[in-house]
Design a protein around this motif. Structure first.
Motif, PDB file in Angstrom:
ATOM      1  N   HIS A 186      -2.597   2.307  19.984  1.00 29.50           N
ATOM      2  CA  HIS A 186      -3.802   1.838  19.295  1.00 29.50           C
ATOM      3  C   HIS A 186      -4.365   0.555  19.929  1.00 29.50           C
ATOM      4  CE1 HIS A 186      -2.641   4.872  16.362  1.00 29.50           C
ATOM      5  NE2 HIS A 186      -1.416   4.394  16.477  1.00 29.50           N
ATOM      6  N   GLU A 200      -0.356  -1.862  12.878  1.00 30.14           N
ATOM      7  CA  GLU A 200       0.457  -1.209  13.909  1.00 30.14           C
ATOM      8  C   GLU A 200       0.106  -1.674  15.327  1.00 30.14           C
ATOM      9  OE1 GLU A 200       0.012   3.012  13.965  1.00 30.14           O
ATOM     10  OE2 GLU A 200       1.458   3.301  15.580  1.00 30.14           O
ATOM     11  N   HIS A 253       4.938   3.223  18.942  1.00 33.54           N
ATOM     12  CA  HIS A 253       4.180   3.341  17.694  1.00 33.54           C
ATOM     13  C   HIS A 253       5.021   2.960  16.483  1.00 33.54           C
ATOM     14  CE1 HIS A 253       0.524   5.474  19.153  1.00 33.54           C
ATOM     15  NE2 HIS A 253       1.326   5.639  20.186  1.00 33.54           N
ATOM     16  N   ASP A 255       3.740   4.317  13.052  1.00 33.70           N
ATOM     17  CA  ASP A 255       2.693   4.915  12.230  1.00 33.70           C
ATOM     18  C   ASP A 255       3.098   4.962  10.759  1.00 33.70           C
ATOM     19  OD1 ASP A 255       0.359   6.029  13.893  1.00 33.70           O
ATOM     20  OD2 ASP A 255       2.123   6.493  15.097  1.00 33.70           O
ATOM     21  N   HIS A 286      -3.930  10.537  16.181  1.00 34.66           N
ATOM     22  CA  HIS A 286      -4.098   9.748  17.392  1.00 34.66           C
ATOM     23  C   HIS A 286      -5.311  10.224  18.187  1.00 34.66           C
ATOM     24  CE1 HIS A 286       0.322   8.188  17.395  1.00 34.66           C
ATOM     25  NE2 HIS A 286      -0.451   7.570  16.529  1.00 34.66           N
TER      26      HIS A 286
HETATM   27 ZN   LIG Z   1       0.457   5.131  16.171  1.00 33.91          ZN
END
Ligand SMILES: [Zn+2]
Length: 408
Positions: A186, A200, A253, A255, A286
């Motif tokens: 991200h 995140e 990640h 999430d 994503h």
């Molecule tokens: Zn992620």
């Protein structure tokens, strides 16, 4: 000139001249969310953005799905989240944040086809500005004919060109330092998962920086796909890995998963069919973040030649499988917490390098309170990062031995 071309020309001509900007170039323009709104306007939508000073901007519409994109140079959106804004039900999603050096972007998902009926930037006596955009409903066929699916790039901020597919990279043999590309998930307009104050994109950038230090101390070469809070399209992340000559690509990640009780680290591999519903949703989300940020996802797989795909299937996939196994073994050995199904699969676009073993690692899930606590603990993170180093070392030795066997 088509209707859309006229609209774009009109908007580009609204870029503010020197006089308005000369006052204070050094100060960052700030959005005032309390004085901004996205509301119904007859059958259309009114978007009023209160900004602390006038800024150059452009606005345009994208199709598939329909959305309005406004780029600003530069608006600081601050800690306020898009959810705090008054919002028309015709706007299905709203996101904002930095998109690249010197530019911020706002994206509003729309419930159908619209056109930009008017756009203006009003500057008040004390220098504060208001950008007023008016969207009117548009016939579907006219919208389709006049709207493209990707962002119209301007030369001064074009993305780096994807690197053309050339000869596949030579497998590492252990003679040179292992080249690891870390991919903090991200960034910029796409914050990823959020839990209270924890974001995140920010968390993974910090984690990647720490991990890079650990791996470098362990003798590896490390590059990051992003060094700051900027948006990087998934395809560009692959290009960065290729340009760096990566032996391994590790996407990081944390999430959030609404479904079930996801907790603990999870290793994801690329597959057409997801191993479960939650994995499919993760991969989809994503890709959707890229889409909402203005990226055209159509035809992205075309650049990969058939011969490369064959190579991916026969050679790279087993190498990635073994890396996944090495990660699970090392993380468990370090006392790190693994998900009860530690290896999963889904169609993650960021893992599609045909010749670089690529893994997506959910270090934990922001939707889990226990994981949030662990992720916030520097001692826990350090232990986890040492485990990744151990896994990469063990994998590289076995992988190099296999490469030598193949070559003989
Ligand atoms: Zn992620």
């Amino acid at each position: 000139m088509g209707i859309r071309a006229i609209a774009l020309h009109l908007l580009l001509s609204l870029w503010i001249g020197q006089s308005a900007l000369a006052d204070d170039l050094s100060a960052l323009a700030r959005l005032d969310p309390a004085a901004s709104r996205v509301v119904d306007d007859g059958a259309g939508i009114a978007i009023d953005l209160a900004i602390s000073q006038a800024v150059p901007y452009r606005a345009f519409l994208l199709a598939d799905p329909p959305r309005l994109v406004a780029d600003f140079s530069v608006v600081e959106f601050g800690p306020s989240r898009p959810a705090s804004l008054d919002r028309s039900a015709r706007v299905t999603s709203l996101g904002w944040g930095p998109i690249r050096e010197g530019w911020s972007r706002l994206v509003a998902g729309l419930d159908g086809p619209y056109r930009i009926a008017s756009a203006e930037e009003r500057v008040g006596e004390t220098g504060e500005a208001e950008i007023r955009l008016r969207l009117a409903p548009e016939a579907a066929d006219r919208f389709a004919a006049n709207t493209r699916s990707g962002v119209p790039e301007v030369a001064r901020w074009a993305l780096p060109e994807p690197v053309a597919v050339e000869a596949p990279k030579r497998r590492q043999t252990g003679a040179e330092p292992l080249v690891v590309v870390l991919d903090p998930g991200h960034g910029g307009i796409d914050p990823g998962a959020e839990a209270g104050e924890v974001v995140e994109a920010e968390l993974m950038l910090g984690f990647a920086r720490e991990l890079a230090e650990v791996l470098r101390r362990g003798g590896m070469e490390v590059a990051l796909t992003r060094e700051e809070d900027v948006f990087v399209p998934l395809e560009t992340r692959i290009s960065v890995a290729r340009a760096a000559g990566a032996d391994v690509f590790l996407s990081l990640h944390a999430d959030a998963l609404a479904e079930g009780e996801a907790t603990g680290a999870t290793v994801y591999l690329l597959a057409d069919a997801a191993s479960d519903n939650a994995s499919a949703q993760l991969a989809e989300r994503h890709d959707r973040a890229d889409l909402l940020a203005g990226v055209d996802l159509a035809g992205q797989d075309d650049m990969v030649a058939a011969v490369m795909m064959e190579m991916a299937r026969i050679e790279t996939r087993p190498r990635a499988d073994r890396l996944a196994g090495a990660l699970v073994t090392a993380i468990k050995a370090s006392g790190g917490r693994m998900h009860r199904h530690p290896i999963q699969e889904a169609a993650f676009s960021v893992l599609k390098s045909p010749d670089i073993p690529s893994i997506l690692l959910e270090v934990g899930f922001l939707s889990s309170e226990a994981d949030r606590r662990r992720l916030a603990d520097p001692v826990w993170r350090a232990g986890f990062q040492e485990a990744i180093l151990a896994a990469l070392r063990a994998w590289a030795v076995a992988d190099a031995a296999e490469a030598r066997l193949i070559r003989q």
